[in-house]
Design a protein around this motif. Structure first.
Motif, PDB file in Angstrom:
ATOM      1  N   PRO A   1       1.045  -1.176   0.075  1.00 30.42           N
ATOM      2  CA  PRO A   1       0.011   0.060  -0.063  1.00 30.42           C
ATOM      3  C   PRO A   1       0.961   1.380   0.030  1.00 30.42           C
ATOM      4  CG  PRO A   1      -0.664  -1.621   1.678  1.00 30.42           C
ATOM      5  CD  PRO A   1       0.407  -2.053   1.021  1.00 30.42           C
ATOM      6  N   GLY A   2       0.726   2.272  -0.794  1.00 29.60           N
ATOM      7  CA  GLY A   2       1.218   3.471  -0.909  1.00 29.60           C
ATOM      8  C   GLY A   2       2.446   3.275  -1.854  1.00 29.60           C
TER       9      GLY A   2
ATOM     10  N   VAL B   1      -2.390  13.507   0.241  1.00 31.25           N
ATOM     11  CA  VAL B   1      -3.031  11.900  -0.103  1.00 31.25           C
ATOM     12  C   VAL B   1      -2.099  10.802   0.782  1.00 31.25           C
ATOM     13  CG1 VAL B   1      -3.569  10.209  -1.544  1.00 31.25           C
ATOM     14  CG2 VAL B   1      -4.215  12.338  -2.099  1.00 31.25           C
ATOM     15  N   SER B   2      -0.747  11.315   0.814  1.00 31.04           N
ATOM     16  CA  SER B   2       0.214  10.354   1.503  1.00 31.04           C
ATOM     17  C   SER B   2      -0.041  10.426   2.860  1.00 31.04           C
ATOM     18  CB  SER B   2       1.616  10.902   1.103  1.00 31.04           C
ATOM     19  OG  SER B   2       2.327  10.154   1.712  1.00 31.04           O
TER      20      SER B   2
ATOM     21  N   THR C   1      -3.111   8.452   3.983  1.00 26.01           N
ATOM     22  CA  THR C   1      -3.205   7.261   3.717  1.00 26.01           C
ATOM     23  C   THR C   1      -2.206   6.285   4.728  1.00 26.01           C
ATOM     24  OG1 THR C   1      -1.819   7.306   1.870  1.00 26.01           O
ATOM     25  CG2 THR C   1      -3.850   7.208   1.594  1.00 26.01           C
ATOM     26  N   GLN C   2      -1.417   6.979   5.321  1.00 26.11           N
ATOM     27  CA  GLN C   2      -0.536   6.636   6.351  1.00 26.11           C
ATOM     28  C   GLN C   2      -1.159   6.154   7.783  1.00 26.11           C
ATOM     29  OE1 GLN C   2       2.800   9.050   6.594  1.00 26.11           O
ATOM     30  NE2 GLN C   2       3.504   8.459   4.520  1.00 26.11           N
TER      31      GLN C   2
ATOM     32  N   LYS D   1      -9.062   4.548   6.325  1.00 22.50           N
ATOM     33  CA  LYS D   1      -9.277   3.617   5.385  1.00 22.50           C
ATOM     34  C   LYS D   1      -9.108   4.193   3.932  1.00 22.50           C
ATOM     35  CE  LYS D   1     -12.704   0.595   7.708  1.00 22.50           C
ATOM     36  NZ  LYS D   1     -13.992   0.097   7.728  1.00 22.50           N
ATOM     37  N   SER D   2      -8.569   3.709   2.969  1.00 19.65           N
ATOM     38  CA  SER D   2      -8.400   4.340   1.552  1.00 19.65           C
ATOM     39  C   SER D   2      -9.280   3.520   0.662  1.00 19.65           C
ATOM     40  CB  SER D   2      -6.922   4.180   1.192  1.00 19.65           C
ATOM     41  OG  SER D   2      -6.556   2.533   1.332  1.00 19.65           O
TER      42      SER D   2
END
Length: 62
Positions: free
Chosen positions: A7-8, A44-45, A48-49, A61-62
């Motif tokens: 993820p990411g 966004v980073s 999402t972390q 949650k992404s």
């Protein structure tokens, strides 16, 4: 495990590539687009972390 499935990973790669672009030779409009893209990807980073504040019940949650 393939790191591209982490993820990411793609988000990180995109942000890294945008940071490497030399904007000095670009016109103003392109410089603004790159800066806007960098800012959006950084936002966004951060979203999402997982938060490391010690509150383990809260997850994003992404």
């Amino acid at each position: 495990m393939d790191p591209r499935n982490t993820p990411g990973y793609r988000l990180h790669c995109s942000l890294t590539n945008l940071k490497r672009i030399e904007t000095a030779g670009l016109d103003d409009a392109d410089q603004e687009r790159i800066e806007a893209a960098r800012a959006l990807l950084q936002d966004v980073s951060l979203l999402t972390q997982p938060q490391h504040s010690g509150d383990t019940d809260t997850q994003i949650k992404s």
